[in-house]
Write a protein that holds these residues in place. Sequence first.
Motif, PDB file in Angstrom:
ATOM      1  N   PRO A 124      -5.937   6.479  -2.269  1.00  0.00           N
ATOM      2  CA  PRO A 124      -6.870   5.481  -1.731  1.00  0.00           C
ATOM      3  C   PRO A 124      -8.298   5.752  -2.188  1.00  0.00           C
ATOM      4  O   PRO A 124      -8.735   6.900  -2.271  1.00  0.00           O
ATOM      5  CB  PRO A 124      -6.730   5.656  -0.217  1.00  0.00           C
ATOM      6  CG  PRO A 124      -5.399   6.283  -0.025  1.00  0.00           C
ATOM      7  CD  PRO A 124      -5.205   7.183  -1.196  1.00  0.00           C
ATOM      8  N   GLY A 125      -8.990   4.657  -2.496  1.00  0.00           N
ATOM      9  CA  GLY A 125     -10.383   4.742  -2.896  1.00  0.00           C
ATOM     10  C   GLY A 125     -11.121   3.515  -2.422  1.00  0.00           C
ATOM     11  O   GLY A 125     -10.848   2.989  -1.341  1.00  0.00           O
ATOM     12  N   ARG A 126     -12.020   3.023  -3.244  1.00  0.00           N
ATOM     13  CA  ARG A 126     -12.792   1.840  -2.885  1.00  0.00           C
ATOM     14  C   ARG A 126     -11.947   0.586  -3.102  1.00  0.00           C
ATOM     15  O   ARG A 126     -11.220   0.468  -4.095  1.00  0.00           O
ATOM     16  CB  ARG A 126     -14.069   1.768  -3.720  1.00  0.00           C
ATOM     17  CG  ARG A 126     -15.035   2.919  -3.476  1.00  0.00           C
ATOM     18  CD  ARG A 126     -16.263   2.772  -4.353  1.00  0.00           C
ATOM     19  NE  ARG A 126     -16.963   1.531  -4.067  1.00  0.00           N
ATOM     20  CZ  ARG A 126     -17.612   0.806  -4.988  1.00  0.00           C
ATOM     21  NH1 ARG A 126     -17.615   1.194  -6.246  1.00  0.00           N
ATOM     22  NH2 ARG A 126     -18.233  -0.300  -4.642  1.00  0.00           N
ATOM     23  N   ALA A 127     -12.065  -0.347  -2.161  1.00  0.00           N
ATOM     24  CA  ALA A 127     -11.284  -1.579  -2.226  1.00  0.00           C
ATOM     25  C   ALA A 127     -12.144  -2.751  -1.794  1.00  0.00           C
ATOM     26  O   ALA A 127     -13.128  -2.595  -1.062  1.00  0.00           O
ATOM     27  CB  ALA A 127     -10.050  -1.480  -1.332  1.00  0.00           C
ATOM     28  N   THR A 153      -0.905   6.622  -6.350  1.00  0.00           N
ATOM     29  CA  THR A 153      -2.226   6.007  -6.250  1.00  0.00           C
ATOM     30  C   THR A 153      -2.938   6.527  -5.011  1.00  0.00           C
ATOM     31  O   THR A 153      -2.454   6.360  -3.885  1.00  0.00           O
ATOM     32  CB  THR A 153      -2.113   4.471  -6.175  1.00  0.00           C
ATOM     33  OG1 THR A 153      -1.450   3.994  -7.347  1.00  0.00           O
ATOM     34  CG2 THR A 153      -3.486   3.835  -6.078  1.00  0.00           C
ATOM     35  N   LEU A 186      -6.268  -2.150   5.209  1.00  0.00           N
ATOM     36  CA  LEU A 186      -6.707  -1.266   4.126  1.00  0.00           C
ATOM     37  C   LEU A 186      -7.353  -0.003   4.690  1.00  0.00           C
ATOM     38  O   LEU A 186      -7.071   1.114   4.240  1.00  0.00           O
ATOM     39  CB  LEU A 186      -7.703  -2.009   3.230  1.00  0.00           C
ATOM     40  CG  LEU A 186      -7.152  -3.191   2.427  1.00  0.00           C
ATOM     41  CD1 LEU A 186      -8.292  -3.939   1.735  1.00  0.00           C
ATOM     42  CD2 LEU A 186      -6.133  -2.728   1.407  1.00  0.00           C
ATOM     43  N   ARG A 187      -8.218  -0.175   5.656  1.00  0.00           N
ATOM     44  CA  ARG A 187      -8.914   0.968   6.241  1.00  0.00           C
ATOM     45  C   ARG A 187      -7.927   1.917   6.926  1.00  0.00           C
ATOM     46  O   ARG A 187      -8.061   3.144   6.819  1.00  0.00           O
ATOM     47  CB  ARG A 187      -9.967   0.474   7.237  1.00  0.00           C
ATOM     48  CG  ARG A 187     -10.903   1.566   7.733  1.00  0.00           C
ATOM     49  CD  ARG A 187     -12.106   0.973   8.444  1.00  0.00           C
ATOM     50  NE  ARG A 187     -11.738   0.200   9.623  1.00  0.00           N
ATOM     51  CZ  ARG A 187     -12.611  -0.449  10.398  1.00  0.00           C
ATOM     52  NH1 ARG A 187     -13.900  -0.432  10.092  1.00  0.00           N
ATOM     53  NH2 ARG A 187     -12.202  -1.126  11.450  1.00  0.00           N
ATOM     54  N   LEU A 221       0.826  -1.205   0.000  1.00  0.00           N
ATOM     55  CA  LEU A 221       0.000   0.000   0.000  1.00  0.00           C
ATOM     56  C   LEU A 221       0.863   1.258   0.000  1.00  0.00           C
ATOM     57  O   LEU A 221       0.532   2.255  -0.660  1.00  0.00           O
ATOM     58  CB  LEU A 221      -0.939  -0.004   1.206  1.00  0.00           C
ATOM     59  CG  LEU A 221      -1.976  -1.135   1.242  1.00  0.00           C
ATOM     60  CD1 LEU A 221      -2.783  -1.064   2.520  1.00  0.00           C
ATOM     61  CD2 LEU A 221      -2.879  -1.095   0.014  1.00  0.00           C
ATOM     62  N   TRP A 244      -8.042   3.562   2.647  1.00  0.00           N
ATOM     63  CA  TRP A 244      -8.940   2.953   1.672  1.00  0.00           C
ATOM     64  C   TRP A 244     -10.332   2.776   2.279  1.00  0.00           C
ATOM     65  O   TRP A 244     -10.484   2.746   3.498  1.00  0.00           O
ATOM     66  CB  TRP A 244      -8.384   1.604   1.201  1.00  0.00           C
ATOM     67  CG  TRP A 244      -7.151   1.748   0.359  1.00  0.00           C
ATOM     68  CD1 TRP A 244      -5.870   1.868   0.809  1.00  0.00           C
ATOM     69  CD2 TRP A 244      -7.095   1.841  -1.055  1.00  0.00           C
ATOM     70  NE1 TRP A 244      -5.004   1.999  -0.253  1.00  0.00           N
ATOM     71  CE2 TRP A 244      -5.728   1.989  -1.409  1.00  0.00           C
ATOM     72  CE3 TRP A 244      -8.050   1.785  -2.077  1.00  0.00           C
ATOM     73  CZ2 TRP A 244      -5.300   2.101  -2.729  1.00  0.00           C
ATOM     74  CZ3 TRP A 244      -7.629   1.895  -3.397  1.00  0.00           C
ATOM     75  CH2 TRP A 244      -6.276   2.058  -3.716  1.00  0.00           C
ATOM     76  N   ARG A 245     -11.323   2.647   1.400  1.00  0.00           N
ATOM     77  CA  ARG A 245     -12.698   2.379   1.836  1.00  0.00           C
ATOM     78  C   ARG A 245     -13.014   0.924   1.463  1.00  0.00           C
ATOM     79  O   ARG A 245     -13.583   0.654   0.395  1.00  0.00           O
ATOM     80  CB  ARG A 245     -13.669   3.350   1.156  1.00  0.00           C
ATOM     81  CG  ARG A 245     -13.360   4.808   1.448  1.00  0.00           C
ATOM     82  CD  ARG A 245     -14.454   5.750   0.966  1.00  0.00           C
ATOM     83  NE  ARG A 245     -14.772   5.602  -0.443  1.00  0.00           N
ATOM     84  CZ  ARG A 245     -14.079   6.174  -1.430  1.00  0.00           C
ATOM     85  NH1 ARG A 245     -13.011   6.922  -1.146  1.00  0.00           N
ATOM     86  NH2 ARG A 245     -14.438   6.014  -2.687  1.00  0.00           N
ATOM     87  N   PRO A 246     -12.628   0.000   2.338  1.00  0.00           N
ATOM     88  CA  PRO A 246     -12.718  -1.414   1.968  1.00  0.00           C
ATOM     89  C   PRO A 246     -14.045  -2.060   2.355  1.00  0.00           C
ATOM     90  O   PRO A 246     -14.700  -1.668   3.335  1.00  0.00           O
ATOM     91  CB  PRO A 246     -11.579  -2.046   2.764  1.00  0.00           C
ATOM     92  CG  PRO A 246     -11.551  -1.237   4.025  1.00  0.00           C
ATOM     93  CD  PRO A 246     -11.938   0.173   3.626  1.00  0.00           C
ATOM     94  N   LEU A 300      -8.640  -1.131  -5.901  1.00  0.00           N
ATOM     95  CA  LEU A 300      -7.790  -2.175  -5.339  1.00  0.00           C
ATOM     96  C   LEU A 300      -8.624  -3.391  -4.975  1.00  0.00           C
ATOM     97  O   LEU A 300      -9.709  -3.255  -4.393  1.00  0.00           O
ATOM     98  CB  LEU A 300      -7.074  -1.645  -4.092  1.00  0.00           C
ATOM     99  CG  LEU A 300      -6.194  -2.620  -3.305  1.00  0.00           C
ATOM    100  CD1 LEU A 300      -5.010  -3.071  -4.149  1.00  0.00           C
ATOM    101  CD2 LEU A 300      -5.704  -1.971  -2.008  1.00  0.00           C
TER     102      LEU A 300
END
Length: 236
Positions: free
Chosen positions: A40-43, A38, A57-58, A30, A62-64, A101
């Motif tokens: 962070p976005g939706r994962a 890159t 991830l969170r 990451l 990221w929004r996992p 991701l």
Amino acid sequence: MEATEIRKLAALEDTHWWYRERRVLLRRALRRLAAVGTRPGRALDIGAAGGGNTRVLRAHGWRPVALEYSAEGAGVARERGLDVIRADARHLPVPSAGLGLVVAFDILEHVDEDHLAAAEIRRVLRPGGTALIAVPADMRLWSAHDVAVGHVRRYDRAGLRAVVEKAGLVIDELWSWNVLLRPVAAWRRRRSTGSDLDAPHPLVNLGLRTVVTAERHLPVRALPGVSLMLRAHRPA
């Protein structure tokens, strides 16, 4: 994976040397993504089980969403405050081209039609999106452990590459992990009668963690290991 194995994994993953180091590898991946711009976005974390990787991830912005096939696994992740969906990796209930991701650690080996799961990963990634994949390596290490945890196969490099590239993903990096402890794993697997998911003695746990941590600094990634890891992207 059976419900008892999932509960066992969830109880171990915060302290067990294997899962701790895997989370370190995820964090490093990451950070590399962030270093090349890159955002962070939706994962999606496929096969999240206890949600250890989802939480990483969170923590990195990221929004996992944690995805689990089993009710038990989904329940464990939900108990830990994670967003969870239940689904089959071959039929992801996610819109196409919407994720930056996808993480799929130790998933493809459980799926008979692994090419379908790989194709779904490609479908849900946006162009330029990244897939991080890990699988158990080498059928010569096949044992009662693989049977107990529901593996269909172990992979060699060519086999994993073929599945991923057939799905339409471009491989950026493919490497071995848990190389230094492969002789120990091979010895234990020859004697195993079931799952290796257990809590080692704290001193053993520390020793194994020390050895596997050393791999971060040694040129061993091209050698045979216990696992294969891969970073790929959906082409624009």
